[in-house]
Write a protein that holds these residues in place. Structure first.
Motif, PDB file in Angstrom:
ATOM      1  N   MET A 101       0.840  -1.188   0.000  1.00 46.49           N
ATOM      2  CA  MET A 101       0.000   0.000   0.000  1.00 46.49           C
ATOM      3  C   MET A 101       0.880   1.245   0.000  1.00 46.49           C
ATOM      4  SD  MET A 101      -3.003   1.151   2.673  1.00 46.49           S
ATOM      5  CE  MET A 101      -2.074   2.190   3.796  1.00 46.49           C
ATOM      6  N   SER A 102       0.611   2.157  -0.894  1.00 43.48           N
ATOM      7  CA  SER A 102       1.311   3.436  -0.879  1.00 43.48           C
ATOM      8  C   SER A 102       0.407   4.485  -0.255  1.00 43.48           C
ATOM      9  CB  SER A 102       1.719   3.856  -2.296  1.00 43.48           C
ATOM     10  OG  SER A 102       0.594   4.220  -3.063  1.00 43.48           O
ATOM     11  N   ALA A 103       1.008   5.431   0.445  1.00 47.46           N
ATOM     12  CA  ALA A 103       0.233   6.466   1.132  1.00 47.46           C
ATOM     13  C   ALA A 103       1.117   7.680   1.346  1.00 47.46           C
ATOM     14  CB  ALA A 103      -0.287   5.952   2.480  1.00 47.46           C
ATOM     15  N   PRO A 104       0.516   8.871   1.405  1.00 49.01           N
ATOM     16  CA  PRO A 104       1.304  10.056   1.723  1.00 49.01           C
ATOM     17  C   PRO A 104       1.993   9.911   3.074  1.00 49.01           C
ATOM     18  CG  PRO A 104      -0.884  10.672   0.940  1.00 49.01           C
ATOM     19  CD  PRO A 104      -0.909   9.190   1.173  1.00 49.01           C
ATOM     20  N   GLU A 105       3.140  10.559   3.192  1.00 52.39           N
ATOM     21  CA  GLU A 105       3.945  10.443   4.406  1.00 52.39           C
ATOM     22  C   GLU A 105       3.152  10.797   5.659  1.00 52.39           C
ATOM     23  OE1 GLU A 105       8.023  12.421   6.293  1.00 52.39           O
ATOM     24  OE2 GLU A 105       6.985  13.350   4.607  1.00 52.39           O
ATOM     25  N   GLY A 106       2.384  11.868   5.604  1.00 54.03           N
ATOM     26  CA  GLY A 106       1.650  12.299   6.790  1.00 54.03           C
ATOM     27  C   GLY A 106       0.655  11.261   7.257  1.00 54.03           C
ATOM     28  N   PHE A 107      -0.159  10.760   6.339  1.00 53.22           N
ATOM     29  CA  PHE A 107      -1.168   9.755   6.693  1.00 53.22           C
ATOM     30  C   PHE A 107      -0.507   8.472   7.166  1.00 53.22           C
ATOM     31  CE2 PHE A 107      -3.987   6.215   5.760  1.00 53.22           C
ATOM     32  CZ  PHE A 107      -5.202   6.647   6.261  1.00 53.22           C
ATOM     33  N   ALA A 127       1.363 -10.031   5.233  1.00 55.71           N
ATOM     34  CA  ALA A 127       2.484  -9.096   5.332  1.00 55.71           C
ATOM     35  C   ALA A 127       2.103  -7.817   4.603  1.00 55.71           C
ATOM     36  CB  ALA A 127       3.741  -9.705   4.721  1.00 55.71           C
ATOM     37  N   LEU A 128       2.208  -6.694   5.284  1.00 58.58           N
ATOM     38  CA  LEU A 128       1.830  -5.409   4.705  1.00 58.58           C
ATOM     39  C   LEU A 128       3.075  -4.576   4.443  1.00 58.58           C
ATOM     40  CD1 LEU A 128      -0.481  -3.460   3.922  1.00 58.58           C
ATOM     41  CD2 LEU A 128      -0.448  -2.630   6.277  1.00 58.58           C
ATOM     42  N   GLU A 129       3.228  -4.124   3.200  1.00 56.03           N
ATOM     43  CA  GLU A 129       4.313  -3.225   2.823  1.00 56.03           C
ATOM     44  C   GLU A 129       3.735  -1.820   2.672  1.00 56.03           C
ATOM     45  OE1 GLU A 129       7.001  -6.426   0.277  1.00 56.03           O
ATOM     46  OE2 GLU A 129       5.871  -4.868  -0.784  1.00 56.03           O
ATOM     47  N   LEU A 130       4.249  -0.886   3.440  1.00 58.82           N
ATOM     48  CA  LEU A 130       3.751   0.479   3.442  1.00 58.82           C
ATOM     49  C   LEU A 130       4.785   1.385   2.784  1.00 58.82           C
ATOM     50  CD1 LEU A 130       1.511   2.431   4.314  1.00 58.82           C
ATOM     51  CD2 LEU A 130       2.638   2.605   6.544  1.00 58.82           C
ATOM     52  N   VAL A 131       4.438   1.934   1.629  1.00 56.14           N
ATOM     53  CA  VAL A 131       5.353   2.747   0.836  1.00 56.14           C
ATOM     54  C   VAL A 131       5.000   4.215   1.025  1.00 56.14           C
ATOM     55  CG1 VAL A 131       6.248   3.209  -1.473  1.00 56.14           C
ATOM     56  CG2 VAL A 131       5.543   0.891  -0.860  1.00 56.14           C
ATOM     57  N   THR A 132       5.991   5.032   1.424  1.00 58.99           N
ATOM     58  CA  THR A 132       5.718   6.451   1.682  1.00 58.99           C
ATOM     59  C   THR A 132       6.620   7.365   0.873  1.00 58.99           C
ATOM     60  OG1 THR A 132       7.239   6.519   3.566  1.00 58.99           O
ATOM     61  CG2 THR A 132       4.947   5.949   4.022  1.00 58.99           C
ATOM     62  N   ILE A 133       7.228   6.844  -0.203  1.00 51.78           N
ATOM     63  CA  ILE A 133       8.068   7.710  -1.035  1.00 51.78           C
ATOM     64  C   ILE A 133       7.210   8.775  -1.690  1.00 51.78           C
ATOM     65  CG2 ILE A 133       9.880   6.031  -1.460  1.00 51.78           C
ATOM     66  CD1 ILE A 133       8.576   5.295  -4.043  1.00 51.78           C
ATOM     67  N   GLN A 134       7.835   9.896  -2.055  1.00 51.13           N
ATOM     68  CA  GLN A 134       7.071  11.068  -2.442  1.00 51.13           C
ATOM     69  C   GLN A 134       6.301  10.894  -3.747  1.00 51.13           C
ATOM     70  OE1 GLN A 134       6.565  13.653  -0.476  1.00 51.13           O
ATOM     71  NE2 GLN A 134       7.793  12.569   1.035  1.00 51.13           N
ATOM     72  N   GLN A 135       6.940  10.263  -4.754  1.00 48.79           N
ATOM     73  CA  GLN A 135       6.214  10.150  -6.007  1.00 48.79           C
ATOM     74  C   GLN A 135       5.062   9.169  -5.865  1.00 48.79           C
ATOM     75  OE1 GLN A 135       9.335   9.112  -5.595  1.00 48.79           O
ATOM     76  NE2 GLN A 135       9.841   7.331  -6.858  1.00 48.79           N
ATOM     77  N   ILE A 136       4.046   9.342  -6.670  1.00 46.04           N
ATOM     78  CA  ILE A 136       2.871   8.488  -6.611  1.00 46.04           C
ATOM     79  C   ILE A 136       3.206   7.148  -7.250  1.00 46.04           C
ATOM     80  CG2 ILE A 136       0.475   8.238  -7.358  1.00 46.04           C
ATOM     81  CD1 ILE A 136       0.295  11.280  -7.362  1.00 46.04           C
ATOM     82  N   MET A 137       2.964   6.063  -6.519  1.00 43.82           N
ATOM     83  CA  MET A 137       3.187   4.739  -7.072  1.00 43.82           C
ATOM     84  C   MET A 137       2.188   4.487  -8.192  1.00 43.82           C
ATOM     85  SD  MET A 137       5.663   3.435  -5.230  1.00 43.82           S
ATOM     86  CE  MET A 137       5.556   1.646  -5.345  1.00 43.82           C
ATOM     87  N   SER A 138       2.619   3.756  -9.204  1.00 46.12           N
ATOM     88  CA  SER A 138       1.769   3.511 -10.354  1.00 46.12           C
ATOM     89  C   SER A 138       0.911   2.271 -10.128  1.00 46.12           C
ATOM     90  CB  SER A 138       2.617   3.329 -11.617  1.00 46.12           C
ATOM     91  OG  SER A 138       1.807   2.942 -12.694  1.00 46.12           O
TER      92      SER A 138
END
Length: 311
Positions: A101-107, A127-138
């Protein structure tokens, strides 16, 4: 298919992992196996079906037209297998796999991550992978299964639902405001240094909000990280626009022009329509909405203030 000795139904797991990620290495990591095993399973599946499911190129694996048609069938089989496994094994704890799951850093950092213990307890085999890098994941290239976004997609084969509205306000540290005196109007904001995003690195229109407060405001300290902006504000570098659900966690921060300035933004949940019904994906979606609903006053200051008023 069932009569072919080279074909086994679990090959579909490897096919779907590669189809969703476009990369053997990423698929291998999700499946907890090796790059070579994934490659061998894909080759075996194509040989068994006597069709080419992927085009190989330097960027990765791309579905052929046949592969695009086959993915619908494979995902239906996957969904039924997951449902059957849950029924036989006794429910949600039987679900296994990796969800990205990708999400904005703040959230992600200031809300969702604080509640991951509950998710792990309820779904010990996911297993949950939480992605918070700035660009929007595709999502179209299947770099993520789910995305929390500030803006809904304009088009595409996506399921999209609003998670929550949230409010933002101008904040300063108590010591900074004591040293510089109260701010009495929007125009007086121009007398203070502001903290904000780097303009040419703003990855979502919803984050471009300094002009919504006053067209003359320019950030003196800029960072692509909301955590860095928060830290700078707490260390008295100036004023900053912050989400209420973040700033409320730091009692040394005070709202400036509380009755005059409030911005509203939204969080949206987005995923491919073809993933929405996959049980393990659905479990993450349901968990996300449950924790947001039970913490809704955190996102809007007016609800938070109402919740604090004694009966």
């Amino acid at each position: 298919m069932s009569t072919n000795p080279h074909f086994t139904w679990d090959d579909l797991m490897y096919f779907l992992a590669v189809a969703r990620t476009g990369q053997l290495s990423t698929a291998a990591r999700q499946l907890r196996t090796s790059h070579a095993t994934v490659s061998r399973r894909i080759d075996r599946l194509e040989f068994a079906l006597k069709v080419k499911l992927f085009e190989r190129n330097p960027r990765g694996y791309v579905l052929t037209a046949v592969g695009q048609r086959f993915i619908d069938t494979a995902e239906k089989i996957e969904a039924e297998a997951d449902r059957l496994q849950a029924e036989i094994s006794g429910g949600v704890t039987a679900q296994r796999g990796v969800i990205r799951m990708s999400a904005p850093e703040g959230f992600a950092n200031f809300f969702f991550a604080h509640r991951l213990r509950d998710f792990a307890s309820s779904h010990p085999n996911l297993a949950l992978e939480l992605v918070t890098i700035q660009q929007i994941m595709s999502l179209s290239r299947k770099e993520a299964d789910l995305a929390v976004s500030l803006d809904p997609p304009k088009a595409g084969p996506y399921y999209c639902e609003k998670i929550a509205d949230y409010s933002l306000h101008v904040y300063g540290s108590r010591r900074y405001l004591e040293r510089h005196g109260p701010v009495m109007s929007r125009d007086e904001l121009l007398q203070h240094p502001f903290i904000g995003y780097i303009e040419d690195m703003i990855f979502a229109p919803g984050l471009d909000y300094l002009g919504d407060v006053h067209p003359g405001i320019k950030a003196r300290f800029q960072s692509s990280s909301i955590f860095a902006q928060l830290t700078a504000t707490r260390n008295e570098l100036g004023l900053c626009i912050l989400p209420h659900f973040i700033a409320k966690q730091y009692p040394e921060l005070e709202i400036v022009l509380a009755d005059e300035i409030e911005l509203r933004r939204n969080y949206w949940l987005i995923c491919h329509h073809d993933l929405r019904s996959v049980p393990r994906v659905r479990m993450v979606i349901d968990f996300l909405f449950d924790i947001v609903r039970s913490n809704m006053p955190s996102f809007l200051r007016e609800l938070d203030d109402t919740a604090r008023i004694p009966d």
